[in-house]
Scaffold this motif. Sequence first.
Motif, short mmCIF file in Angstrom:
data_model
loop_
_atom_site.label_atom_id
_atom_site.label_comp_id
_atom_site.label_asym_id
_atom_site.label_seq_id
_atom_site.Cartn_x
_atom_site.Cartn_y
_atom_site.Cartn_z
N ALA A 1 -26.77 43.46 33.22
CA ALA A 1 -25.44 43.72 32.66
C ALA A 1 -24.47 42.59 33.00
O ALA A 1 -23.56 42.27 32.22
CB ALA A 1 -24.90 45.05 33.16
N SER A 2 -24.65 41.98 34.17
CA SER A 2 -23.78 40.87 34.56
C SER A 2 -24.58 39.93 35.46
O SER A 2 -25.64 40.29 35.97
CB SER A 2 -22.54 41.38 35.30
N ASN B 1 -22.78 50.07 14.77
CA ASN B 1 -23.95 49.39 14.23
C ASN B 1 -24.91 48.98 15.35
O ASN B 1 -26.13 49.08 15.20
CB ASN B 1 -23.52 48.15 13.44
N ALA B 2 -24.36 48.50 16.45
CA ALA B 2 -25.21 48.12 17.59
C ALA B 2 -25.89 49.34 18.18
O ALA B 2 -27.10 49.33 18.47
CB ALA B 2 -24.38 47.39 18.64
N ILE C 1 -28.97 40.15 21.15
CA ILE C 1 -28.54 40.17 19.75
C ILE C 1 -27.84 41.49 19.45
O ILE C 1 -26.77 41.52 18.81
CB ILE C 1 -29.76 39.97 18.81
N ILE C 2 -28.42 42.59 19.91
CA ILE C 2 -27.79 43.89 19.69
C ILE C 2 -26.43 43.95 20.36
O ILE C 2 -25.43 44.39 19.76
CB ILE C 2 -28.71 45.02 20.21
N THR C 3 -26.36 43.51 21.61
CA THR C 3 -25.09 43.53 22.34
C THR C 3 -24.05 42.64 21.66
O THR C 3 -22.89 43.05 21.48
CB THR C 3 -25.30 43.05 23.79
N LEU D 1 -29.25 34.56 25.65
CA LEU D 1 -29.34 34.08 24.27
C LEU D 1 -28.69 32.71 24.23
O LEU D 1 -27.51 32.56 24.56
CB LEU D 1 -28.63 35.04 23.32
N ALA D 2 -29.46 31.69 23.83
CA ALA D 2 -28.95 30.32 23.80
C ALA D 2 -27.75 30.22 22.86
O ALA D 2 -27.69 30.94 21.86
CB ALA D 2 -30.05 29.37 23.35
#
Length: 261
Positions: free
Chosen positions: A142-143, A117-118, A105-107, A190-191
């Motif tokens: 990260a990937s 903001n993140a 969510i932050i990313t 994240l779905a």
Amino acid sequence: MRTLATTLLSFWLIAGGPVAADTAAVKGANPMSTSEDIRAVAPALEAYEQKFVIGDLWKRPGLSPRDRSIVTVAALIARNQTVELPDYFARALDNGVKPAEISEIITHLAFYTGWANAVDAIPAARDVFKSRNIGADQLPPASGPQLPLDEAAEKQRATRVGEQFGQITPSLVRYTTDVLFRDLWLRPALAPRDRSLVTVSALIATGQVAQITYHLNRAMDNGLTREEAGEVLGHLAFYAGWPNAFSAAPVIKDVVEKRPR
């Protein structure tokens, strides 16, 4: 300026309950006022807290507690209201949001509400994670492998955006395709439905009504229901203010009414 209910529910979380005990021990967390504090200054404010925020909003069945946590965290990050984040990150974890999902969510919101903001949300998440012994093994890499891409839909989107803006801002068009829709949106931690919920919540919370039509349609394609879309608006009236909720209401109404039942 913080919205009324953001302040109110924070008071409740610090005054009692499992989240208050957890976040009180978080290093660097700002102390929140208690219900007694607010009653001493603004009795009506405390009454609204008890009756509407605690007594009704978070208990409404139209959105699960998990979804309400996602919507609230997205709104706070989008509006850079970091003081409340330790409480709401802890509450989100208690409501079933996974550490990897909070990380995503932050990313995600770095792209939809601005990098700063993140980054400003990082200290609160770091300290809550540390207080709960959440380590790197519980966070997304990260990937790695990605979700499948709907090539036809993405080609249609990219073509439309390219025709509209390619001559004016080729960099924006390229980054939108390569970074957002062929990378960020395909991250599996994240779905798609939750990623859409985060995006729509952030757009409403920051008054970005021009972007809501596309992203709400995408959210509903990803599984968000009509009832849930309406509840997001009602929830965000408290966390982003009534003007932002009502500015978004006609757009959401138009999207919902045009979609097949």
